[in-house]
Design a protein around this motif. Structure first.
Motif, PDB file in Angstrom:
ATOM      1  N   ARG A  63      -0.786  -4.974   8.712  1.00  0.00           N
ATOM      2  CA  ARG A  63      -0.478  -3.614   9.170  1.00  0.00           C
ATOM      3  C   ARG A  63       0.166  -2.733   8.092  1.00  0.00           C
ATOM      4  O   ARG A  63       1.197  -2.114   8.304  1.00  0.00           O
ATOM      5  N   GLY A  64      -0.497  -2.706   6.964  1.00  0.00           N
ATOM      6  CA  GLY A  64      -0.075  -1.837   5.874  1.00  0.00           C
ATOM      7  C   GLY A  64      -1.230  -1.665   4.922  1.00  0.00           C
ATOM      8  O   GLY A  64      -2.358  -2.030   5.237  1.00  0.00           O
ATOM      9  N   THR A  65      -0.948  -1.112   3.765  1.00  0.00           N
ATOM     10  CA  THR A  65      -1.984  -0.917   2.757  1.00  0.00           C
ATOM     11  C   THR A  65      -1.452  -1.393   1.408  1.00  0.00           C
ATOM     12  O   THR A  65      -0.241  -1.548   1.244  1.00  0.00           O
ATOM     13  N   PRO A  66      -2.327  -1.579   0.437  1.00  0.00           N
ATOM     14  CA  PRO A  66      -1.865  -1.893  -0.920  1.00  0.00           C
ATOM     15  C   PRO A  66      -1.232  -0.685  -1.610  1.00  0.00           C
ATOM     16  O   PRO A  66      -0.596  -0.832  -2.645  1.00  0.00           O
ATOM     17  N   ALA A  67      -1.429   0.500  -1.051  1.00  0.00           N
ATOM     18  CA  ALA A  67      -0.873   1.716  -1.655  1.00  0.00           C
ATOM     19  C   ALA A  67       0.650   1.701  -1.549  1.00  0.00           C
ATOM     20  O   ALA A  67       1.189   1.424  -0.479  1.00  0.00           O
ATOM     21  N   PRO A  68       1.337   2.011  -2.633  1.00  0.00           N
ATOM     22  CA  PRO A  68       2.808   2.011  -2.592  1.00  0.00           C
ATOM     23  C   PRO A  68       3.399   2.956  -1.542  1.00  0.00           C
ATOM     24  O   PRO A  68       4.480   2.719  -1.043  1.00  0.00           O
ATOM     25  N   VAL A  69       2.660   4.000  -1.155  1.00  0.00           N
ATOM     26  CA  VAL A  69       3.179   4.951  -0.168  1.00  0.00           C
ATOM     27  C   VAL A  69       3.098   4.443   1.270  1.00  0.00           C
ATOM     28  O   VAL A  69       3.741   5.012   2.153  1.00  0.00           O
ATOM     29  N   ALA A  70       2.321   3.382   1.522  1.00  0.00           N
ATOM     30  CA  ALA A  70       2.180   2.844   2.877  1.00  0.00           C
ATOM     31  C   ALA A  70       2.127   1.325   2.844  1.00  0.00           C
ATOM     32  O   ALA A  70       1.119   0.713   3.195  1.00  0.00           O
ATOM     33  N   PRO A  71       3.226   0.680   2.426  1.00  0.00           N
ATOM     34  CA  PRO A  71       3.207  -0.777   2.274  1.00  0.00           C
ATOM     35  C   PRO A  71       3.236  -1.510   3.617  1.00  0.00           C
ATOM     36  O   PRO A  71       3.457  -0.911   4.668  1.00  0.00           O
ATOM     37  N   THR A  72       3.029  -2.805   3.535  1.00  0.00           N
ATOM     38  CA  THR A  72       3.125  -3.652   4.723  1.00  0.00           C
ATOM     39  C   THR A  72       4.587  -3.845   5.104  1.00  0.00           C
ATOM     40  O   THR A  72       5.485  -3.652   4.283  1.00  0.00           O
ATOM     41  N   GLU A  73       4.800  -4.237   6.356  1.00  0.00           N
ATOM     42  CA  GLU A  73       6.161  -4.511   6.821  1.00  0.00           C
ATOM     43  C   GLU A  73       6.630  -5.887   6.364  1.00  0.00           C
ATOM     44  O   GLU A  73       7.821  -6.144   6.282  1.00  0.00           O
ATOM     45  N   THR A  74       5.673  -6.770   6.098  1.00  0.00           N
ATOM     46  CA  THR A  74       5.999  -8.123   5.659  1.00  0.00           C
ATOM     47  C   THR A  74       5.325  -8.403   4.321  1.00  0.00           C
ATOM     48  O   THR A  74       4.294  -7.810   4.001  1.00  0.00           O
ATOM     49  N   LEU A  75       5.894  -9.302   3.565  1.00  0.00           N
ATOM     50  CA  LEU A  75       5.328  -9.700   2.283  1.00  0.00           C
ATOM     51  C   LEU A  75       4.024 -10.450   2.524  1.00  0.00           C
ATOM     52  O   LEU A  75       3.967 -11.368   3.334  1.00  0.00           O
TER      53      LEU A  75
END
Length: 168
Positions: A73-85
């Protein structure tokens, strides 16, 4: 409903970022450099299947790595990262599979098109990526995920894949 909206945003954002980042770096720029004109390898025709294998494997690993971000539930883009690693899939073998996949795609094209300019471009791209990883990505992941990331970093190499998956 909120979870499905979050999931949809993650998939859309990941797709957009895939098009904008690797799509430009591993597709559009190599096309500008090489014209995507296949090289006549003559007696060394074995180079063509090797080039295609590199390109196809690079694309497959890239898509797999991107999908893992959307699944988290995130993206690789730094502006929209995942909530978990993200430490599943190919990330259990190497910390930077996307960058390695992009470089593999570029080098596969360098072979296919017989372009030393693409080899030089791959070297420049690698330098830029390593600088970004060391200067921004690793410090950001350390501050965001703390000991979890540091443990991952200690156990999973950044650039040369492990032979066995990390199970941390």
């Amino acid at each position: 409903m909120a979870q499905s909206a979050s999931s949809a945003r993650a998939w859309i954002g990941t797709g957009v970022f895939l098009f904008l980042a690797p799509g430009i770096v591993a597709g559009f720029i190599p096309m500008l450099i090489s014209g995507w004109r296949p090289h006549d390898w003559g007696g060394a025709a074995w180079v063509v299947p090797v080039a295609w294998i590199a390109i196809v494997l690079g694309v497959a690993f890239l898509l797999h790595a991107f999908a893992l971000f959307a699944l988290h539930r995130g993206t690789p883009a730094p502006v929209a990262p995942t909530e978990t690693l993200v430490v599943t899939g190919v990330y259990r073998f190497v910390r930077n599979p996307m960058y390695l996949a992009v470089l593999t795609i570029i080098l596969g094209q360098a072979l296919l098109f017989g372009s030393w300019w693409l080899v030089l471009y791959a070297a420049v791209a690698l330098t830029a990526v390593v600088t970004f990883v060391k200067g921004y990505e690793e410090p950001t992941l350390t501050s965001t995920y703390g000991e979890q990331y540091l443990d991952y970093k200690r156990n999973v190499p950044g650039w040369w894949p492990r032979l066995t998956p990390w199970r941390g």
